[in-house]
Design a protein around this motif. Sequence first.
Motif, PDB file in Angstrom:
ATOM      1  N   ARG A   1       0.839  -1.211   0.000  1.00  0.00           N
ATOM      2  CA  ARG A   1       0.000   0.000   0.000  1.00  0.00           C
ATOM      3  C   ARG A   1       0.868   1.253   0.000  1.00  0.00           C
ATOM      4  O   ARG A   1       0.622   2.195  -0.768  1.00  0.00           O
ATOM      5  N   VAL A   2       1.906   1.267   0.835  1.00  0.00           N
ATOM      6  CA  VAL A   2       2.811   2.420   0.877  1.00  0.00           C
ATOM      7  C   VAL A   2       3.522   2.584  -0.459  1.00  0.00           C
ATOM      8  O   VAL A   2       3.627   3.689  -1.007  1.00  0.00           O
ATOM      9  N   PHE A   3       4.026   1.480  -1.013  1.00  0.00           N
ATOM     10  CA  PHE A   3       4.753   1.543  -2.284  1.00  0.00           C
ATOM     11  C   PHE A   3       3.838   2.000  -3.407  1.00  0.00           C
ATOM     12  O   PHE A   3       4.230   2.822  -4.244  1.00  0.00           O
ATOM     13  N   ARG A   4       2.619   1.488  -3.428  1.00  0.00           N
ATOM     14  CA  ARG A   4       1.674   1.844  -4.489  1.00  0.00           C
ATOM     15  C   ARG A   4       1.311   3.319  -4.438  1.00  0.00           C
ATOM     16  O   ARG A   4       1.168   3.979  -5.480  1.00  0.00           O
TER      17      ARG A   4
ATOM     18  N   THR B   1      11.414   0.568   0.487  1.00  0.00           N
ATOM     19  CA  THR B   1      10.135   0.851   1.148  1.00  0.00           C
ATOM     20  C   THR B   1       9.881  -0.129   2.280  1.00  0.00           C
ATOM     21  O   THR B   1       9.434   0.249   3.374  1.00  0.00           O
ATOM     22  N   LEU B   2      10.168  -1.411   2.034  1.00  0.00           N
ATOM     23  CA  LEU B   2       9.989  -2.443   3.058  1.00  0.00           C
ATOM     24  C   LEU B   2      10.852  -2.161   4.277  1.00  0.00           C
ATOM     25  O   LEU B   2      10.373  -2.178   5.424  1.00  0.00           O
ATOM     26  N   LEU B   3      12.139  -1.877   4.061  1.00  0.00           N
ATOM     27  CA  LEU B   3      13.043  -1.640   5.187  1.00  0.00           C
ATOM     28  C   LEU B   3      12.645  -0.390   5.952  1.00  0.00           C
ATOM     29  O   LEU B   3      12.651  -0.377   7.197  1.00  0.00           O
ATOM     30  N   ALA B   4      12.290   0.685   5.239  1.00  0.00           N
ATOM     31  CA  ALA B   4      11.889   1.925   5.905  1.00  0.00           C
ATOM     32  C   ALA B   4      10.611   1.724   6.708  1.00  0.00           C
ATOM     33  O   ALA B   4      10.462   2.254   7.819  1.00  0.00           O
TER      34      ALA B   4
END
Length: 313
Positions: free
Chosen positions: A111-114, A290-293
């Motif tokens: 969701r954040v990446f999108r 994005t995943l790591l952040a």
Amino acid sequence: MQLQQLRYFLAVAETRHFTRAAEAAHVAQPSLSQQIRALERELGAELFHRTRGNIALTDAGDALLPLARRILADTESARLAVQETVQLRRGRVRLGAPPSLCTSLVPDVLRVFRDRHPGVALMVREGGSRDLVRTLVAGELDLALIITPPSGEAAPALDVTELLHEELVLVAAREEGAAQERARRKARVTELRGRPLVMFREGYDLREATLAACRAAGFEPEFAVEGGEMDAVLGFVRAGLGPAVLPGMVAARSGLAVTPFAGPGLGRTIAVAHGHEVPLTRAAAALRATLLAHLRDAARAGELPPGTRLLLS
């Protein structure tokens, strides 16, 4: 030699028919035949045996076929790479993850990446970690969330970054008056002896972890029902067929009665992996970042899922 000629050559090689190949390539059949002839003149060899009603590759055609496929695949990779340089407005990420993470961690990250990169196509493949590792090594995925093996040794062809340690917990159907009592205590693996379990199908990391824990405690577990995927296992537990061992992130959202295991407990290590020798595309690198952040931000805010511990420095 032109790329279009190679595309026409592949079309004929795959259909073994000039007219059908022309239809598939959206070109007039005489034009396709002319381009194939030009390619043969360029190479100095016939590529097809042409007999009435039968088209077959010559030895020269057989030699060209895998090279033509590779050239066209590299051309497509180059096209995608150039598209990705335009501020990630386009691109594609192929992500693999176990089903348990597809119902917990993955949706929040995607969701954040999108929101940040709406033009990047996302493709998700669910599977067990062993299958995902093989798929990564074969180049069919860009990134994968995997459960690291107990030995901690992943495939040497992969670049692996450990992300989280997650507790495994025991879940059961809520029984009137018993949920609060279970919540106040912790279970021991030995309590599963003689208690039929709801068990995942073969290939699930959770199945292997549960079997290993029971065997280390000196017994072979019994199954009330086995062979289910994640949704099926949750449904069987809700129906009262038996308890199951689940990741803490899934259990927290399940609505089932959750009992942690007493120390040292059961757990698993979640990692992100990609091919060591293949550079990440810009889109895949952005998703990894994005995943790591997301995990670091959640840890700083005290919002990591219950039962998880950040392993990133």
